[in-house]
Design a protein around this motif. Sequence first.
Motif, PDB file in Angstrom:
ATOM      1  N   LYS A 263       0.825  -1.211   0.000  1.00  0.00           N
ATOM      2  CA  LYS A 263       0.000   0.000   0.000  1.00  0.00           C
ATOM      3  C   LYS A 263       0.860   1.262   0.000  1.00  0.00           C
ATOM      4  O   LYS A 263       0.371   2.356  -0.278  1.00  0.00           O
ATOM      5  N   ILE A 264       2.152   1.111   0.351  1.00  0.00           N
ATOM      6  CA  ILE A 264       3.060   2.257   0.362  1.00  0.00           C
ATOM      7  C   ILE A 264       3.603   2.460  -1.056  1.00  0.00           C
ATOM      8  O   ILE A 264       4.197   1.542  -1.624  1.00  0.00           O
ATOM      9  N   PRO A 265       3.436   3.630  -1.649  1.00  0.00           N
ATOM     10  CA  PRO A 265       3.990   3.868  -2.997  1.00  0.00           C
ATOM     11  C   PRO A 265       5.514   3.720  -3.010  1.00  0.00           C
ATOM     12  O   PRO A 265       6.187   4.095  -2.050  1.00  0.00           O
ATOM     13  N   ILE A 266       6.037   3.171  -4.114  1.00  0.00           N
ATOM     14  CA  ILE A 266       7.474   2.900  -4.316  1.00  0.00           C
ATOM     15  C   ILE A 266       8.134   2.347  -3.047  1.00  0.00           C
ATOM     16  O   ILE A 266       9.212   2.771  -2.647  1.00  0.00           O
ATOM     17  N   VAL A 267       7.476   1.368  -2.442  1.00  0.00           N
ATOM     18  CA  VAL A 267       7.967   0.804  -1.182  1.00  0.00           C
ATOM     19  C   VAL A 267       9.302   0.089  -1.364  1.00  0.00           C
ATOM     20  O   VAL A 267      10.125   0.046  -0.438  1.00  0.00           O
ATOM     21  N   GLU A 268       9.555  -0.474  -2.544  1.00  0.00           N
ATOM     22  CA  GLU A 268      10.794  -1.225  -2.749  1.00  0.00           C
ATOM     23  C   GLU A 268      12.024  -0.331  -2.740  1.00  0.00           C
ATOM     24  O   GLU A 268      13.138  -0.815  -2.531  1.00  0.00           O
ATOM     25  N   GLU A 269      11.851   0.962  -2.949  1.00  0.00           N
ATOM     26  CA  GLU A 269      13.000   1.869  -3.061  1.00  0.00           C
ATOM     27  C   GLU A 269      13.134   2.738  -1.812  1.00  0.00           C
ATOM     28  O   GLU A 269      13.862   2.406  -0.895  1.00  0.00           O
ATOM     29  N   ASP A 270      12.415   3.847  -1.783  1.00  0.00           N
ATOM     30  CA  ASP A 270      12.609   4.817  -0.705  1.00  0.00           C
ATOM     31  C   ASP A 270      12.079   4.348   0.648  1.00  0.00           C
ATOM     32  O   ASP A 270      12.610   4.749   1.688  1.00  0.00           O
ATOM     33  N   PHE A 271      11.038   3.513   0.660  1.00  0.00           N
ATOM     34  CA  PHE A 271      10.350   3.198   1.914  1.00  0.00           C
ATOM     35  C   PHE A 271      10.437   1.715   2.287  1.00  0.00           C
ATOM     36  O   PHE A 271       9.551   1.184   2.953  1.00  0.00           O
ATOM     37  N   VAL A 272      11.521   1.065   1.888  1.00  0.00           N
ATOM     38  CA  VAL A 272      11.661  -0.360   2.193  1.00  0.00           C
ATOM     39  C   VAL A 272      11.790  -0.594   3.698  1.00  0.00           C
ATOM     40  O   VAL A 272      11.393  -1.643   4.212  1.00  0.00           O
ATOM     41  N   PHE A 273      12.327   0.379   4.422  1.00  0.00           N
ATOM     42  CA  PHE A 273      12.467   0.236   5.876  1.00  0.00           C
ATOM     43  C   PHE A 273      11.112   0.064   6.541  1.00  0.00           C
ATOM     44  O   PHE A 273      10.976  -0.685   7.520  1.00  0.00           O
ATOM     45  N   ALA A 274      10.076   0.743   6.027  1.00  0.00           N
ATOM     46  CA  ALA A 274       8.730   0.605   6.589  1.00  0.00           C
ATOM     47  C   ALA A 274       8.202  -0.805   6.391  1.00  0.00           C
ATOM     48  O   ALA A 274       7.537  -1.365   7.275  1.00  0.00           O
ATOM     49  N   ALA A 275       8.494  -1.406   5.232  1.00  0.00           N
ATOM     50  CA  ALA A 275       8.066  -2.788   4.972  1.00  0.00           C
ATOM     51  C   ALA A 275       8.754  -3.750   5.924  1.00  0.00           C
ATOM     52  O   ALA A 275       8.133  -4.692   6.437  1.00  0.00           O
ATOM     53  N   VAL A 276      10.035  -3.530   6.175  1.00  0.00           N
ATOM     54  CA  VAL A 276      10.779  -4.366   7.126  1.00  0.00           C
ATOM     55  C   VAL A 276      10.167  -4.246   8.513  1.00  0.00           C
ATOM     56  O   VAL A 276       9.950  -5.251   9.207  1.00  0.00           O
ATOM     57  N   ALA A 277       9.880  -3.006   8.946  1.00  0.00           N
ATOM     58  CA  ALA A 277       9.332  -2.791  10.281  1.00  0.00           C
ATOM     59  C   ALA A 277       7.948  -3.412  10.429  1.00  0.00           C
ATOM     60  O   ALA A 277       7.607  -3.954  11.489  1.00  0.00           O
TER      61      ALA A 277
END
Length: 466
Positions: free
Chosen positions: A323-337
């Motif tokens: 659901k987070i836009p461009i999660v694989e790049e700038d916001f990958v830390f949120a996916a990990v958390a």
Amino acid sequence: MENLIIELSKYLMLLLFACYTLICFTALNRRRSEKHLRRILRKQTKLIFLIHLNAFAVIFAVQKTLNVLLAYVMQAALLCCIIIIYKYIYKRASGLIVNNMCMLLAIGFMILYRLNPDKAVRQYQIAAAAAVITLIIPFFIHRLHFLNRLTWIYALFGIALLLIVAVLGATSYGAKLSFKVAGIAIQPSEFVKILFVFYAASMLYQSTEFVQVVKATIVAAVHVLILVVSKDLGAALIFFITYLVMLYVATRKPFYLISGLACGSTASVVAYKLFRHVRVRVVAWKDPLSVIDNEGYQVCQSLFAIGTGGWFGMGLYRGMPNKIPIVEEDFVFAAVAEELGGFFAVCLIMVCVSCYLMFLNIAMQIHDQFYKLTALGLGTVYGFQVFLTIGGVTKFIPSTGVTLPLVSYGGSSLLSTFILFAIIQGLYILREDKNNSIDEEVADEEKSGRNRRKTKKKGRREVSGR
């Protein structure tokens, strides 16, 4: 059964990663014997493969395809090759830096395969190519003794690349970041920041007189201004802070630091007034919920993900990181958390911190000023980029659009980070060789001193005997 595997896996992975993180800081203690250090680093290596295996066991349990097994085997083989190559080709290389690089790379493989298997495959291909390309760099750092004389080559080449992007680059998210060569997108600022460190180290190595500092600052300002014109403000900020740290350490004059911070603060206000996308990011940082439908959507989804994950995480495939836009790049830390948990995310930060501390340790113990400043500059580039990424994801600072090194998806970022780590390894090997040669000289002097004392005693005995 699948739910049980996911639930048990997340706790096991957290335990293993906590042990790995503890060893990171244990290994920084230089008072430990070489034998003991090798033993704990071997334990750390085993933990990397156990964490990687654990994650892919869950991925296979969910997807149930042979592609998952193939991806696991190829990734594990790559990590194994990197560790073995550095262990046997570069015998004096830092095992801790190699392990941390492989651990961060493994986390990137794990989370990217869960988010987007196609991108994970491309990330693996880039990582394999980067490992091969950068393998020779420590050898060159150790053998080439004219790197401090290429000052203007570093500057001109770096400025030329940035100008190409400013003029011909493709616009992405409001900034000109990259251009394509043979269908491959290249982001030059990722590589120019390494050239920039070499340029600044070379200039400040030659002299720290005021005139030299003015020259170095003007060229550094040209780099930053081109990035500002391209609206790549995240990279501009990394260049600015890196130069400021290197300048202060080289000159040890607080005036330069204070003046630099004042100029940077003024430039931030000007950038806010001039660029709309900067104002958008500031608004999203100040109150993302008030603009959740537009500017604040990405930050809000990131905060929701981190909050939903809690300390122990939802488990792989139990969150909604897509659901987070461009999660694989700038916001990958949120996916990990979200899926692996807050404790896991804190451990990830601590591993990055241990890398930064190791870089600073190398910088402090190198006697040559050029190499000292180079290690300091590269360490600052790495540490500040990690700070910008995680700070933007957690709403500590406005988002700057930079990637988390070795974890986020991105070819240029991945290759440049491999280059950075390889240069650091070269500097570490150089330092170890110098220290060993000094130890050998001291040992030879002590041995010759003992021999002289024995000769004198023998002569006195012969005189007294006569």
